[in-house]
Design an enzyme around this catalytic site. Structure first.
Site, PDB file in Angstrom:
ATOM      1  N   ASP A 148       0.848  -1.197   0.000  1.00  0.00           N
ATOM      2  CA  ASP A 148       0.000   0.000   0.000  1.00  0.00           C
ATOM      3  C   ASP A 148       0.885   1.250   0.000  1.00  0.00           C
ATOM      4  O   ASP A 148       1.677   1.451   0.919  1.00  0.00           O
ATOM      5  CB  ASP A 148      -0.857  -0.060   1.282  1.00  0.00           C
ATOM      6  CG  ASP A 148      -1.794   1.118   1.429  1.00  0.00           C
ATOM      7  OD1 ASP A 148      -1.693   2.089   0.658  1.00  0.00           O
ATOM      8  OD2 ASP A 148      -2.631   1.063   2.349  1.00  0.00           O
ATOM      9  N   ASN A 175      -7.442  11.939 -11.168  1.00  0.00           N
ATOM     10  CA  ASN A 175      -8.202  12.222 -12.394  1.00  0.00           C
ATOM     11  C   ASN A 175      -8.157  13.730 -12.636  1.00  0.00           C
ATOM     12  O   ASN A 175      -7.684  14.486 -11.788  1.00  0.00           O
ATOM     13  CB  ASN A 175      -9.643  11.696 -12.300  1.00  0.00           C
ATOM     14  CG  ASN A 175     -10.401  12.320 -11.145  1.00  0.00           C
ATOM     15  OD1 ASN A 175     -10.608  13.535 -11.119  1.00  0.00           O
ATOM     16  ND2 ASN A 175     -10.785  11.521 -10.166  1.00  0.00           N
ATOM     17  N   VAL A 186      -6.258   4.018  -5.752  1.00  0.00           N
ATOM     18  CA  VAL A 186      -5.166   4.590  -4.953  1.00  0.00           C
ATOM     19  C   VAL A 186      -5.459   6.051  -4.589  1.00  0.00           C
ATOM     20  O   VAL A 186      -5.074   6.530  -3.522  1.00  0.00           O
ATOM     21  CB  VAL A 186      -3.809   4.406  -5.697  1.00  0.00           C
ATOM     22  CG1 VAL A 186      -3.683   5.272  -6.921  1.00  0.00           C
ATOM     23  CG2 VAL A 186      -2.640   4.631  -4.752  1.00  0.00           C
ATOM     24  N   ASP A 187      -6.176   6.732  -5.459  1.00  0.00           N
ATOM     25  CA  ASP A 187      -6.575   8.131  -5.211  1.00  0.00           C
ATOM     26  C   ASP A 187      -7.415   8.219  -3.926  1.00  0.00           C
ATOM     27  O   ASP A 187      -7.137   9.029  -3.019  1.00  0.00           O
ATOM     28  CB  ASP A 187      -7.386   8.610  -6.428  1.00  0.00           C
ATOM     29  CG  ASP A 187      -7.577  10.118  -6.491  1.00  0.00           C
ATOM     30  OD1 ASP A 187      -6.963  10.829  -5.666  1.00  0.00           O
ATOM     31  OD2 ASP A 187      -8.334  10.572  -7.373  1.00  0.00           O
ATOM     32  N   GLY A 198      -5.570   0.288 -13.034  1.00  0.00           N
ATOM     33  CA  GLY A 198      -6.744  -0.135 -12.272  1.00  0.00           C
ATOM     34  C   GLY A 198      -8.001   0.262 -13.018  1.00  0.00           C
ATOM     35  O   GLY A 198      -8.313  -0.278 -14.085  1.00  0.00           O
ATOM     36  N   ILE A 199      -8.667   1.254 -12.479  1.00  0.00           N
ATOM     37  CA  ILE A 199      -9.941   1.725 -13.021  1.00  0.00           C
ATOM     38  C   ILE A 199      -9.804   2.167 -14.495  1.00  0.00           C
ATOM     39  O   ILE A 199     -10.733   2.025 -15.289  1.00  0.00           O
ATOM     40  CB  ILE A 199     -10.482   2.867 -12.120  1.00  0.00           C
ATOM     41  CG1 ILE A 199     -10.866   2.285 -10.747  1.00  0.00           C
ATOM     42  CG2 ILE A 199     -11.671   3.590 -12.763  1.00  0.00           C
ATOM     43  CD1 ILE A 199     -11.006   3.292  -9.629  1.00  0.00           C
TER      44      ILE A 199
END
Ligand code: AR6
Length: 174
Positions: free
Chosen positions: A11, A25, A34-35, A124-125
């Site tokens: 992490d 973003n 992670v944001d 990820g996203i």
């Protein structure tokens, strides 16, 4: 001195470094992945500075980077960069992802950052293929480190075993 590249599984909010990088973003107002973890662990001071940056420049474009306090995190700064959303390679994603690493390191050097930790931006996203992203990250960071003298250590922090193994293979640390 030759800068060092290391890999860690875990992490990024737990990493002690001069700076950690956030996969943000364009709004800079937080999100998932992670944001979300960085804003949760770092506290409101990070969002407050992000809002000020939005006020000045209206967010952050894809491939660019901005810097804030790290709030309660064990780092001095958070460098927020915006990775590209994967669009099957049709939207200049590879060059934009390289820009994330390059611009983050540039900003780090400007703030006298010696140690910096990166997450696996866009994997990820934003669904950037992990193998391609790892190759771009390692190549770009290696090139940038040869061109500067400020940053001494880069840590690639991998959250999943697949990314960790990809980076191990690329950096011959298996
Ligand atoms: N420490 C290190 N890596 C992490 C952590 C963590 N705590 N949590 C997730 N990862 P993602 P993106 C890894 O989705 O693809 C947000 O909503 C994760 O496993 O965080 O660039 C933003 O606001 C993956 O390998 O970022 C944007 O809207 C990597 O971090 C969007 O997601 C990046 O996954 C950005 O998408």
């Amino acid at each position: 001195m030759l800068a060092q590249i290391t890999i860690q599984l875990g992490d990024i909010t737990k990493i002690t470094a001069d700076a950690i990088v956030n996969a943000a973003n364009t709004s800079l107002l937080g999100g998932g992945g992670v944001d979300g973890a960085i804003h949760r662990a770092g506290g409101a001071a990070i969002l407050e500075e992000c809002r000020k940056i939005r006020g000045r420049q209206g967010g952050c474009k894809t491939g660019e980077a901005v810097i804030t306090t790290a709030g309660k995190l064990p780092a001095r700064y958070v460098i927020h960069t915006v990775g590209p959303v994967w669009n099957v390679g049709k939207s200049n994603e590879e060059a934009l992802l390289a820009n994330c690493y390059r611009n983050s390191l540039q900003l780090a050097a400007e703030h006298d950052v010696k140690t910096i930790a990166f997450p696996n931006i866009s994997t990820g996203i934003y669904h950037f293929p992990k193998d391609k992203a790892a190759g771009i990250a390692v190549k770009t960071v290696t090139e940038c480190l040869q061109e500067q003298i400020t940053v001494e250590k880069v840590i690639f922090v991998c959250f999943d075993a697949e990314n960790f193994e990809l980076y191990q293979r690329l950096l011959n640390k298996s």
